[in-house]
Structure formats: C-alpha cells, structure tokens
Design a protein around this motif. Sequence first.
Motif, PDB file in Angstrom:
ATOM      1  N   LYS A 109      42.511  40.961  27.327  1.00  0.00           N
ATOM      2  CA  LYS A 109      42.284  40.398  28.668  1.00  0.00           C
ATOM      3  C   LYS A 109      42.912  39.006  28.793  1.00  0.00           C
ATOM      4  O   LYS A 109      43.405  38.646  29.854  1.00  0.00           O
ATOM      5  CB  LYS A 109      40.791  40.350  28.970  1.00  0.00           C
ATOM      6  N   THR A 110      42.902  38.235  27.706  1.00  0.00           N
ATOM      7  CA  THR A 110      43.540  36.921  27.714  1.00  0.00           C
ATOM      8  C   THR A 110      45.041  37.058  27.936  1.00  0.00           C
ATOM      9  O   THR A 110      45.623  36.340  28.753  1.00  0.00           O
ATOM     10  CB  THR A 110      43.278  36.179  26.389  1.00  0.00           C
ATOM     11  N   SER A 111      45.669  37.991  27.228  1.00  0.00           N
ATOM     12  CA  SER A 111      47.115  38.196  27.367  1.00  0.00           C
ATOM     13  C   SER A 111      47.474  38.628  28.790  1.00  0.00           C
ATOM     14  O   SER A 111      48.455  38.161  29.364  1.00  0.00           O
ATOM     15  CB  SER A 111      47.602  39.244  26.372  1.00  0.00           C
ATOM     16  N   GLN A 112      46.676  39.527  29.369  1.00  0.00           N
ATOM     17  CA  GLN A 112      46.947  39.993  30.730  1.00  0.00           C
ATOM     18  C   GLN A 112      46.775  38.866  31.741  1.00  0.00           C
ATOM     19  O   GLN A 112      47.558  38.733  32.681  1.00  0.00           O
ATOM     20  CB  GLN A 112      46.024  41.171  31.090  1.00  0.00           C
ATOM     21  N   ALA A 113      45.751  38.052  31.578  1.00  0.00           N
ATOM     22  CA  ALA A 113      45.541  36.928  32.490  1.00  0.00           C
ATOM     23  C   ALA A 113      46.676  35.916  32.363  1.00  0.00           C
ATOM     24  O   ALA A 113      47.106  35.330  33.370  1.00  0.00           O
ATOM     25  CB  ALA A 113      44.192  36.266  32.203  1.00  0.00           C
ATOM     26  N   ASN A 114      47.177  35.705  31.154  1.00  0.00           N
ATOM     27  CA  ASN A 114      48.325  34.807  30.970  1.00  0.00           C
ATOM     28  C   ASN A 114      49.543  35.333  31.714  1.00  0.00           C
ATOM     29  O   ASN A 114      50.265  34.572  32.352  1.00  0.00           O
ATOM     30  CB  ASN A 114      48.658  34.654  29.491  1.00  0.00           C
ATOM     31  N   LYS A 115      49.793  36.635  31.636  1.00  0.00           N
ATOM     32  CA  LYS A 115      50.955  37.219  32.312  1.00  0.00           C
ATOM     33  C   LYS A 115      50.860  37.073  33.820  1.00  0.00           C
ATOM     34  O   LYS A 115      51.863  36.898  34.502  1.00  0.00           O
ATOM     35  CB  LYS A 115      51.080  38.708  31.986  1.00  0.00           C
ATOM     36  N   ASN A 116      49.641  37.177  34.349  1.00  0.00           N
ATOM     37  CA  ASN A 116      49.439  37.136  35.802  1.00  0.00           C
ATOM     38  C   ASN A 116      49.149  35.738  36.322  1.00  0.00           C
ATOM     39  O   ASN A 116      48.757  35.585  37.478  1.00  0.00           O
ATOM     40  CB  ASN A 116      48.305  38.082  36.191  1.00  0.00           C
ATOM     41  N   SER A 117      49.316  34.728  35.489  1.00  0.00           N
ATOM     42  CA  SER A 117      49.084  33.324  35.854  1.00  0.00           C
ATOM     43  C   SER A 117      47.660  33.080  36.342  1.00  0.00           C
ATOM     44  O   SER A 117      47.423  32.241  37.194  1.00  0.00           O
ATOM     45  CB  SER A 117      50.086  32.867  36.923  1.00  0.00           C
ATOM     46  N   GLN A 118      46.694  33.785  35.785  1.00  0.00           N
ATOM     47  CA  GLN A 118      45.281  33.564  36.102  1.00  0.00           C
ATOM     48  C   GLN A 118      44.701  32.714  34.981  1.00  0.00           C
ATOM     49  O   GLN A 118      44.050  33.200  34.059  1.00  0.00           O
ATOM     50  CB  GLN A 118      44.551  34.906  36.218  1.00  0.00           C
ATOM     51  N   TRP A 119      44.943  31.408  35.096  1.00  0.00           N
ATOM     52  CA  TRP A 119      44.677  30.506  33.989  1.00  0.00           C
ATOM     53  C   TRP A 119      43.191  30.388  33.689  1.00  0.00           C
ATOM     54  O   TRP A 119      42.797  30.316  32.519  1.00  0.00           O
ATOM     55  CB  TRP A 119      45.280  29.135  34.267  1.00  0.00           C
ATOM     56  N   GLU A 120      42.350  30.358  34.702  1.00  0.00           N
ATOM     57  CA  GLU A 120      40.915  30.205  34.459  1.00  0.00           C
ATOM     58  C   GLU A 120      40.372  31.393  33.671  1.00  0.00           C
ATOM     59  O   GLU A 120      39.653  31.224  32.687  1.00  0.00           O
ATOM     60  CB  GLU A 120      40.182  30.065  35.790  1.00  0.00           C
ATOM     61  N   ASP A 121      40.716  32.596  34.090  1.00  0.00           N
ATOM     62  CA  ASP A 121      40.277  33.795  33.365  1.00  0.00           C
ATOM     63  C   ASP A 121      40.846  33.816  31.947  1.00  0.00           C
ATOM     64  O   ASP A 121      40.162  34.219  31.001  1.00  0.00           O
ATOM     65  CB  ASP A 121      40.718  35.065  34.098  1.00  0.00           C
ATOM     66  N   ALA A 122      42.091  33.377  31.803  1.00  0.00           N
ATOM     67  CA  ALA A 122      42.715  33.372  30.481  1.00  0.00           C
ATOM     68  C   ALA A 122      41.972  32.450  29.534  1.00  0.00           C
ATOM     69  O   ALA A 122      41.707  32.815  28.374  1.00  0.00           O
ATOM     70  CB  ALA A 122      44.178  32.948  30.589  1.00  0.00           C
ATOM     71  N   TYR A 123      41.606  31.266  30.000  1.00  0.00           N
ATOM     72  CA  TYR A 123      40.909  30.328  29.116  1.00  0.00           C
ATOM     73  C   TYR A 123      39.483  30.775  28.812  1.00  0.00           C
ATOM     74  O   TYR A 123      38.985  30.587  27.708  1.00  0.00           O
ATOM     75  CB  TYR A 123      40.932  28.915  29.705  1.00  0.00           C
ATOM     76  N   ILE A 124      38.812  31.401  29.774  1.00  0.00           N
ATOM     77  CA  ILE A 124      37.462  31.916  29.522  1.00  0.00           C
ATOM     78  C   ILE A 124      37.525  33.015  28.466  1.00  0.00           C
ATOM     79  O   ILE A 124      36.751  33.023  27.490  1.00  0.00           O
ATOM     80  CB  ILE A 124      36.830  32.422  30.831  1.00  0.00           C
TER      81      ILE A 124
END
Length: 153
Positions: free
Chosen positions: A111-126
Amino acid sequence: MPPKPAPADAGASPAAGAPPAAGAPPAAGTPPAAGAPPAAGAPPAAGTPPAAGAPPAAEAPPAAGAPEKPPEEIQTPEELAFYAPNYLCLTILAVIFFPPVGLIAVFFSYKTSQANKNSQWEDAYINSGRTGWLDVFAILIGLGVIYVYVLFM
C-alpha cells in the motif's frame, strides 16, 4: 500532365454503369465509390474510420473494445524526494522470522508503494509507519521464539 477539363455537359448525369470522369465531383445524391475519400467539407460516412491524423469527432463515442488509458502522470524530482520508505528488506526478514505479522507488513508495504506512485503522500507515510512497526514486532517476536526454543528445547 494536367487533368483534362470536363466536357461541356458536365451537369448531366453519366450513363448508367459508366464511371464518372477522373477529377469530376460525384453527382448529387450518389454515394462515393468504395474506397474513395469523401468530398472536401463533407461529413464522413457512418461506420467509416476517421482519416489518419484527423482529430476525433467531438460527438463520436470511443471505439468499441479500445480501452481508455488515463493520462500518465510523470512525477517531478521534488515529488520523488517525498517517497515514503516501504522497508522491503525488513519486511522480507519479518516474513522469514514470524510470517503471521510479516504478511500483514507485506500488505502495508504494498500500500505504501502504491500511494507513492499515485502521489498520495499522507497515505504513503501512514502505511510506511505501520510497515516499519510491524516489521520490528515480527522480527522481535521471531527472535524471541528462536531464543525460547534454543534455551528450553
């Protein structure tokens, strides 16, 4: 060689079955010959694909069977600097030491990798934080199990 001028009686329809003169426009009300391009300014016939390089008609629906691709968003170097770590090596170790918690860590790493790809930084860091904690817990639990096994078995 220049095209031959049309005869004086060009307004009369050609004889039945006779092809129109080369370069002469088709008679009104007659469909263009198969494979012939439509007259300049005339709308394309129904069911014919648009000419190569021609812009698609605004009211025309997309071709059947052609998947619509979303435009690819290219991330800038500034955005790439904000990538949250997915702790892939720790996650692999966690799966080896204690798979029940390690597999949950794999999910959050994904989920972190997918959020990084989609520029969803808050979700990526959580998700990155969850992955890190789960990795540490899985490795510590796994080491504890190994320690107990070696000491008492």
